[in-house]
Design a protein around this motif. Structure first.
Motif, PDB file in Angstrom:
ATOM      1  N   THR A   1       0.841  -1.191   0.000  1.00 36.55           N
ATOM      2  CA  THR A   1       0.000   0.000   0.000  1.00 36.55           C
ATOM      3  C   THR A   1       0.877   1.242   0.000  1.00 36.55           C
ATOM      4  OG1 THR A   1      -0.081  -0.010   2.407  1.00 36.55           O
ATOM      5  CG2 THR A   1      -1.829  -1.162   1.233  1.00 36.55           C
ATOM      6  N   GLY A   2       0.278   2.397  -0.216  1.00 37.42           N
ATOM      7  CA  GLY A   2       1.018   3.643  -0.202  1.00 37.42           C
ATOM      8  C   GLY A   2       1.314   4.125  -1.608  1.00 37.42           C
ATOM      9  N   VAL A   3       1.900   5.315  -1.669  1.00 37.74           N
ATOM     10  CA  VAL A   3       2.190   5.959  -2.940  1.00 37.74           C
ATOM     11  C   VAL A   3       3.690   5.884  -3.208  1.00 37.74           C
ATOM     12  CG1 VAL A   3       2.053   8.104  -4.236  1.00 37.74           C
ATOM     13  CG2 VAL A   3       0.239   7.511  -2.621  1.00 37.74           C
ATOM     14  N   ALA A   4       4.054   5.530  -4.431  1.00 40.85           N
ATOM     15  CA  ALA A   4       5.464   5.454  -4.783  1.00 40.85           C
ATOM     16  C   ALA A   4       6.097   6.838  -4.756  1.00 40.85           C
ATOM     17  CB  ALA A   4       5.618   4.835  -6.175  1.00 40.85           C
ATOM     18  N   ARG A   5       7.371   6.890  -4.349  1.00 37.89           N
ATOM     19  CA  ARG A   5       8.086   8.152  -4.250  1.00 37.89           C
ATOM     20  C   ARG A   5       9.219   8.190  -5.279  1.00 37.89           C
ATOM     21  NH1 ARG A   5      11.070   7.422  -0.615  1.00 37.89           N
ATOM     22  NH2 ARG A   5      10.551   5.318   0.064  1.00 37.89           N
ATOM     23  N   GLN A   6       9.745   9.381  -5.487  1.00 37.72           N
ATOM     24  CA  GLN A   6      10.941   9.513  -6.299  1.00 37.72           C
ATOM     25  C   GLN A   6      12.156   9.110  -5.475  1.00 37.72           C
ATOM     26  OE1 GLN A   6      11.361  10.351  -9.564  1.00 37.72           O
ATOM     27  NE2 GLN A   6       9.133  10.249  -9.739  1.00 37.72           N
ATOM     28  N   ALA A   7      13.068   8.405  -6.071  1.00 39.39           N
ATOM     29  CA  ALA A   7      14.247   7.935  -5.352  1.00 39.39           C
ATOM     30  C   ALA A   7      15.170   9.104  -5.015  1.00 39.39           C
ATOM     31  CB  ALA A   7      14.997   6.902  -6.182  1.00 39.39           C
ATOM     32  N   ALA A   8      15.747   9.068  -3.836  1.00 39.24           N
ATOM     33  CA  ALA A   8      16.723  10.082  -3.444  1.00 39.24           C
ATOM     34  C   ALA A   8      18.017   9.862  -4.225  1.00 39.24           C
ATOM     35  CB  ALA A   8      16.985   9.992  -1.938  1.00 39.24           C
ATOM     36  N   PRO A   9      18.669  10.936  -4.696  1.00 43.68           N
ATOM     37  CA  PRO A   9      19.920  10.772  -5.456  1.00 43.68           C
ATOM     38  C   PRO A   9      20.990  10.064  -4.635  1.00 43.68           C
ATOM     39  CG  PRO A   9      19.065  13.014  -5.644  1.00 43.68           C
ATOM     40  CD  PRO A   9      18.259  12.339  -4.577  1.00 43.68           C
ATOM     41  N   VAL A  10      21.709   9.177  -5.292  1.00 49.19           N
ATOM     42  CA  VAL A  10      22.786   8.436  -4.650  1.00 49.19           C
ATOM     43  C   VAL A  10      24.082   9.201  -4.833  1.00 49.19           C
ATOM     44  CG1 VAL A  10      24.082   6.271  -4.608  1.00 49.19           C
ATOM     45  CG2 VAL A  10      21.612   6.248  -5.047  1.00 49.19           C
ATOM     46  N   SER A  11      24.759   9.469  -3.744  1.00 54.36           N
ATOM     47  CA  SER A  11      26.032  10.192  -3.816  1.00 54.36           C
ATOM     48  C   SER A  11      27.105   9.277  -4.393  1.00 54.36           C
ATOM     49  CB  SER A  11      26.434  10.679  -2.423  1.00 54.36           C
ATOM     50  OG  SER A  11      27.700  11.302  -2.475  1.00 54.36           O
ATOM     51  N   LEU A  12      27.812   9.755  -5.409  1.00 63.35           N
ATOM     52  CA  LEU A  12      28.852   8.953  -6.045  1.00 63.35           C
ATOM     53  C   LEU A  12      30.163   8.979  -5.268  1.00 63.35           C
ATOM     54  CD1 LEU A  12      28.271   9.879  -9.798  1.00 63.35           C
ATOM     55  CD2 LEU A  12      27.613   7.781  -8.622  1.00 63.35           C
ATOM     56  N   GLY A  13      30.392  10.031  -4.538  1.00 62.55           N
ATOM     57  CA  GLY A  13      31.601  10.116  -3.729  1.00 62.55           C
ATOM     58  C   GLY A  13      32.864   9.987  -4.561  1.00 62.55           C
ATOM     59  N   ALA A  14      33.717   9.049  -4.184  1.00 63.38           N
ATOM     60  CA  ALA A  14      34.991   8.868  -4.875  1.00 63.38           C
ATOM     61  C   ALA A  14      34.823   8.313  -6.285  1.00 63.38           C
ATOM     62  CB  ALA A  14      35.880   7.929  -4.054  1.00 63.38           C
ATOM     63  N   TRP A  15      33.644   7.799  -6.599  1.00 66.30           N
ATOM     64  CA  TRP A  15      33.389   7.256  -7.930  1.00 66.30           C
ATOM     65  C   TRP A  15      33.019   8.339  -8.953  1.00 66.30           C
ATOM     66  CZ3 TRP A  15      34.425   2.234  -8.969  1.00 66.30           C
ATOM     67  CH2 TRP A  15      34.518   1.365  -7.887  1.00 66.30           C
ATOM     68  N   ARG A  16      32.872   9.590  -8.519  1.00 63.92           N
ATOM     69  CA  ARG A  16      32.430  10.655  -9.420  1.00 63.92           C
ATOM     70  C   ARG A  16      33.375  10.852 -10.615  1.00 63.92           C
ATOM     71  NH1 ARG A  16      28.688  14.159  -8.125  1.00 63.92           N
ATOM     72  NH2 ARG A  16      28.998  13.620  -5.930  1.00 63.92           N
ATOM     73  N   PRO A  17      34.700  10.926 -10.412  1.00 64.28           N
ATOM     74  CA  PRO A  17      35.587  11.076 -11.593  1.00 64.28           C
ATOM     75  C   PRO A  17      35.452   9.927 -12.584  1.00 64.28           C
ATOM     76  CG  PRO A  17      36.769  11.582  -9.566  1.00 64.28           C
ATOM     77  CD  PRO A  17      35.466  10.977  -9.157  1.00 64.28           C
ATOM     78  N   LEU A  18      35.283   8.698 -12.059  1.00 59.96           N
ATOM     79  CA  LEU A  18      35.127   7.554 -12.952  1.00 59.96           C
ATOM     80  C   LEU A  18      33.817   7.656 -13.739  1.00 59.96           C
ATOM     81  CD1 LEU A  18      36.469   4.911 -13.800  1.00 59.96           C
ATOM     82  CD2 LEU A  18      35.151   3.735 -12.020  1.00 59.96           C
ATOM     83  N   ALA A  19      32.758   8.153 -13.093  1.00 63.81           N
ATOM     84  CA  ALA A  19      31.477   8.333 -13.783  1.00 63.81           C
ATOM     85  C   ALA A  19      31.606   9.351 -14.914  1.00 63.81           C
ATOM     86  CB  ALA A  19      30.404   8.772 -12.782  1.00 63.81           C
ATOM     87  N   TRP A  20      32.273  10.469 -14.647  1.00 61.70           N
ATOM     88  CA  TRP A  20      32.460  11.476 -15.694  1.00 61.70           C
ATOM     89  C   TRP A  20      33.362  10.960 -16.810  1.00 61.70           C
ATOM     90  CZ3 TRP A  20      29.356  15.191 -16.629  1.00 61.70           C
ATOM     91  CH2 TRP A  20      28.665  15.824 -15.597  1.00 61.70           C
ATOM     92  N   LEU A  21      34.336  10.118 -16.475  1.00 59.22           N
ATOM     93  CA  LEU A  21      35.178   9.517 -17.501  1.00 59.22           C
ATOM     94  C   LEU A  21      34.350   8.603 -18.401  1.00 59.22           C
ATOM     95  CD1 LEU A  21      37.955   8.924 -18.751  1.00 59.22           C
ATOM     96  CD2 LEU A  21      38.252   7.116 -17.022  1.00 59.22           C
TER      97      LEU A  21
END
Length: 498
Positions: free
Chosen positions: A244-264
């Motif tokens: 039951t209940g209403v679905a919500r939007q997911a909270a953004p996941v912090s990439l932390g140290a993985w951020r440079p790899l994501a941009w690469l």
């Protein structure tokens, strides 16, 4: 939709039983089947490795500029497969971009790996769009429940999130698989023999028309098997939440140290799928002779547009009554008609064009290699693309407005034209535009059915590239990419307004 396929079957069974056995059980058929399946599954794996992390980063991560990243993830659709192959070929060789600028002579991309690379960089947006939509609609409470029971974020993704993405994955794989099975431009430029390449060479060289028909039917059989498998996957599980209940939007996941790899990763994907063709086209345009005939370029563009516009209008006109019948008056007959609409799109373009050739030669030889037959083939081949937007709008519209119009004296026809049709104007135009741009980029149907001497942007790019005349192909390829980019921009703008 059915008549061309029927004539393809009749043509295939014209031979005597002994000849049929020799044709069907040739060892070469197994070779072509192996190459076709190897290419299809290689592209599916490569596009999944690109689209899945890309969709997760755009939807679930805390990266900035997500709207721009999503737009760039769709933009490769503006680059036809044969233009992507052109860019990869233009990067290599003695006179290529890498050797001219950096002094590094790269080997010419060809065979399985060359075709896989070119097709993957162009087709991954089909899977990206499906996964992005699925992730945006997925209830984050499912993952949160798994995390509360002690599972890590990575474990919950593979055991909870990924299984719920199976329908989106299967739908995207089906679209990509159908495209790869029907592609001709990329595999011809990359010199990789699959069913579609064999069909064209057999037909163009006029070797064995019965064998050509059987190759086309074998390709149709592979296509149908992909459709059946996708339908089987979609039916095996349930994906709706029962809480039951209403679905919500997911909270953004912090990439932390993985951020440079994501941009690469994003830089590599967008650089290869968008930057590479743009750079190669700019390079060849820069070294092209000053005396290039731009009047011819404009003439070829007008030819492409004059063939695409009637096909787009006719497709929208045919789709409207079919959608209205299936939505307002559902029945078994309506369901069969709705499925038949997708027959032309599901059959690989080269096989569909070949069926139209056999139909014209046997029944109406006066229509063979005429612009009218080419437009009809375009219309039937891409009719399914106009059905989706119109059906969605008509379902959302409901029947109450038409019922209100009828209550004040309008009959059914008057109520539809006065009330419903104005609300369908945008989806009708959107569907017609989609057909228009697909026809402008279309290659296999044009090769087999175009009148003698009737060249389009797509055929010019392929003809010049296959002859090694890369700078002559550059203006035609650039015009296709620019024109298609405008259309992709309209799609994203339309999505934002929705």
């Amino acid at each position: 939709m059915c008549v061309p396929l029927v004539y393809l079957v009749l043509r295939a069974f014209e031979a005597d039983p002994e000849t049929l056995v020799q044709v069907v059980f040739r060892l070469r058929n197994l070779y072509l089947l192996g190459n076709t399946l190897a290419l299809t599954f290689s592209v599916i794996v490569a596009t999944t490795l690109i689209a899945l992390p890309l969709a997760w980063l755009v939807v679930r991560s805390d990266l900035k500029y997500k709207t721009l990243l999503a737009f760039l993830g769709v933009m490769p659709l503006a680059v036809p497969g044969y233009v992507m192959a052109y860019a990869l070929i233009g990067l290599s060789g003695f006179s290529g971009f890498a050797n001219t600028i950096f002094g590094v002579r790269l080997p010419r991309p060809e065979g399985l790996w060359g075709a896989t690379l070119a097709l993957s960089l162009y087709t991954f947006p089909y899977l990206f769009l499906n996964l992005r939509s699925a992730l945006m609609g997925l209830d984050p409470g499912l993952e949160e429940s798994a995390r509360s029971l002690g599972r890590t974020r990575l474990n919950s993704f593979f055991t909870v999130t990924l299984p719920h993405l199976w329908p989106a994955l299967a739908a995207g794989w089906l679209v990509i698989g159908l495209y790869v099975l029907g592609d001709f431009g990329v595999i011809a430029l990359m010199r990789y023999e699959v069913f579609s390449y064999a069909i064209y060479t057999q037909y163009a060289a006029a070797f064995d028309r019965i064998y050509t028909a059987w190759l086309a039917l074998m390709l149709v059989g592979v296509t149908v098997s992909f459709i059946v498998i996708e339908s089987w996957i979609a039916r095996r599980r349930r994906y709706a939440r029962v809480g039951t209940g209403v679905a919500r939007q997911a909270a953004p996941v912090s990439l932390g140290a993985w951020r440079p790899l994501a941009w690469l990763f994003l830089t590599l994907v967008y650089g290869a799928s968008l930057g590479l063709p743009a750079m190669i086209l700019a390079f060849w345009l820069n070294i092209a002779p000053i005396a290039f005939d731009y009047a011819t370029l404009w003439q070829v563009f007008l030819r492409s547009a004059l063939a695409a516009a009637p096909a787009a209008i006719l497709a929208a006109a045919l789709a409207l009554p079919i959608v209205y019948l299936t939505v307002r008056y559902p029945s078994r007959l309506a369901w069969v008609m709705d499925r038949l609409v997708y027959l032309g799109y599901a059959i690989p373009p080269l096989a569909f064009a070949l069926a139209m050739v056999f139909l014209a030669l046997n029944v109406m030889p006066w229509a063979y290699q005429t612009l009218g037959l080419l437009i009809v083939a375009y219309t039937l081949g891409f009719l399914a693309l106009t059905v989706g937007p119109i059906r969605s709008a008509l379902l959302q519209m409901g029947t109450r407005t038409e019922e209100a119009a009828r209550s004040v004296g309008y009959n059914r026809v008057q109520a539809f034209f006065a009330v419903s049709l104005p609300g369908l104007r945008r989806p009708i135009i959107a569907g017609a535009l989609l057909v228009f741009i697909m026809v402008v980029k279309e290659l296999p149907i044009t090769f087999l059915l175009a009148p003698t001497g009737y060249t389009t942007l797509a055929t010019r790019v392929f003809a010049h590239t296959s002859e090694g005349m890369l700078y002559e192909a550059a203006p035609y390829a650039a015009l296709i990419v620019i024109f298609s980019s405008l259309f992709v921009g309209l799609i994203m703008r339309y999505e934002g307004k929705r």
